[in-house]
Scaffold this motif. Structure first.
Motif, PDB file in Angstrom:
ATOM      1  N   ARG A  67       0.852  -1.197   0.000  1.00 21.87           N
ATOM      2  CA  ARG A  67       0.000   0.000   0.000  1.00 21.87           C
ATOM      3  C   ARG A  67       0.881   1.238   0.000  1.00 21.87           C
ATOM      4  NH1 ARG A  67      -3.769  -0.617   5.006  1.00 21.87           N
ATOM      5  NH2 ARG A  67      -1.868  -1.443   5.846  1.00 21.87           N
ATOM      6  N   ALA A  68       0.415   2.236  -0.717  1.00 22.10           N
ATOM      7  CA  ALA A  68       1.156   3.500  -0.741  1.00 22.10           C
ATOM      8  C   ALA A  68       0.995   4.179   0.606  1.00 22.10           C
ATOM      9  CB  ALA A  68       0.629   4.387  -1.848  1.00 22.10           C
ATOM     10  N   SER A  69       2.005   4.859   0.981  1.00 21.03           N
ATOM     11  CA  SER A  69       1.918   5.552   2.270  1.00 21.03           C
ATOM     12  C   SER A  69       0.846   6.645   2.169  1.00 21.03           C
ATOM     13  CB  SER A  69       3.259   6.152   2.630  1.00 21.03           C
ATOM     14  OG  SER A  69       3.632   7.096   1.656  1.00 21.03           O
ATOM     15  N   ASP A  70       0.057   6.738   3.205  1.00 16.70           N
ATOM     16  CA  ASP A  70      -1.029   7.723   3.221  1.00 16.70           C
ATOM     17  C   ASP A  70      -0.459   9.109   3.476  1.00 16.70           C
ATOM     18  OD1 ASP A  70      -2.969   5.876   2.760  1.00 16.70           O
ATOM     19  OD2 ASP A  70      -3.381   5.523   4.887  1.00 16.70           O
ATOM     20  N   GLU A  71      -0.718  10.005   2.534  1.00 15.72           N
ATOM     21  CA  GLU A  71      -0.321  11.400   2.686  1.00 15.72           C
ATOM     22  C   GLU A  71      -1.535  12.175   3.178  1.00 15.72           C
ATOM     23  OE1 GLU A  71       2.626  12.975   2.124  1.00 15.72           O
ATOM     24  OE2 GLU A  71       3.512  10.997   1.827  1.00 15.72           O
TER      25      GLU A  71
END
Length: 144
Positions: free
Chosen positions: A7-11
């Motif tokens: 999962r992409a890191s949550d910005e």
């Protein structure tokens, strides 16, 4: 065995759409409420006379500004002819012709505008008409 998290890191982000909506609603609210009292922007210089102030409760107020425009209580009369003024007076006063009328005319108002107001009031049957004045200027001082 190491399991990777793909999962992409949550910005964190700020959604500006609700903020803009709230600001627009507030602007519309302040613009509308700032125009409620139309008479507050009218500069009226009353003629000067000596005399005791009268009672102002329950009176019908007819205001004539320096340009000869009419205002009956909180309503502006769109035209300056007798018939328009009579229609507005009849609408605001209803059937009560015994009501006290306070005529407030600017000192710089053309005399014809005041005569027109008296004519409309007389034709409708108003008999208790008083004219508003300011107290006289103090002796030795300049008039405001």
């Amino acid at each position: 065995m190491r399991i990777r998290d793909n999962r992409a890191s949550d910005e964190p982000e700020i959604n500006l759409v609700p903020l803009i909506d709230v600001i627009l609603v507030l602007i519309i609210f302040f613009v509308i409420t700032a125009t409620f009292d139309a008479r507050s922007g009218l500069k009226l210089e009353l003629p000067r006379a000596a005399g005791a102030p009268g009672e102002t409760t329950g009176q019908l107020s007819v205001l004539v500004n320096a340009e000869g425009r009419y205002f009956v209580d909180d309503r502006e009369v769109l035209r300056t002819d007798v018939e328009s003024l009579k229609a507005t007076l009849a609408e605001v006063a209803g059937g009560d012709r015994d009501r006290q009328v306070l005529l407030r005319a600017d000192a710089r108002t053309p005399h014809q505008a005041v005569v027109t107001a008296y004519e409309a009031l007389g034709q409708l049957g108003f008999r208790r008409v008083t004219i508003a004045t300011a107290p006289p200027a103090p002796a030795g001082g300049p008039a405001p």
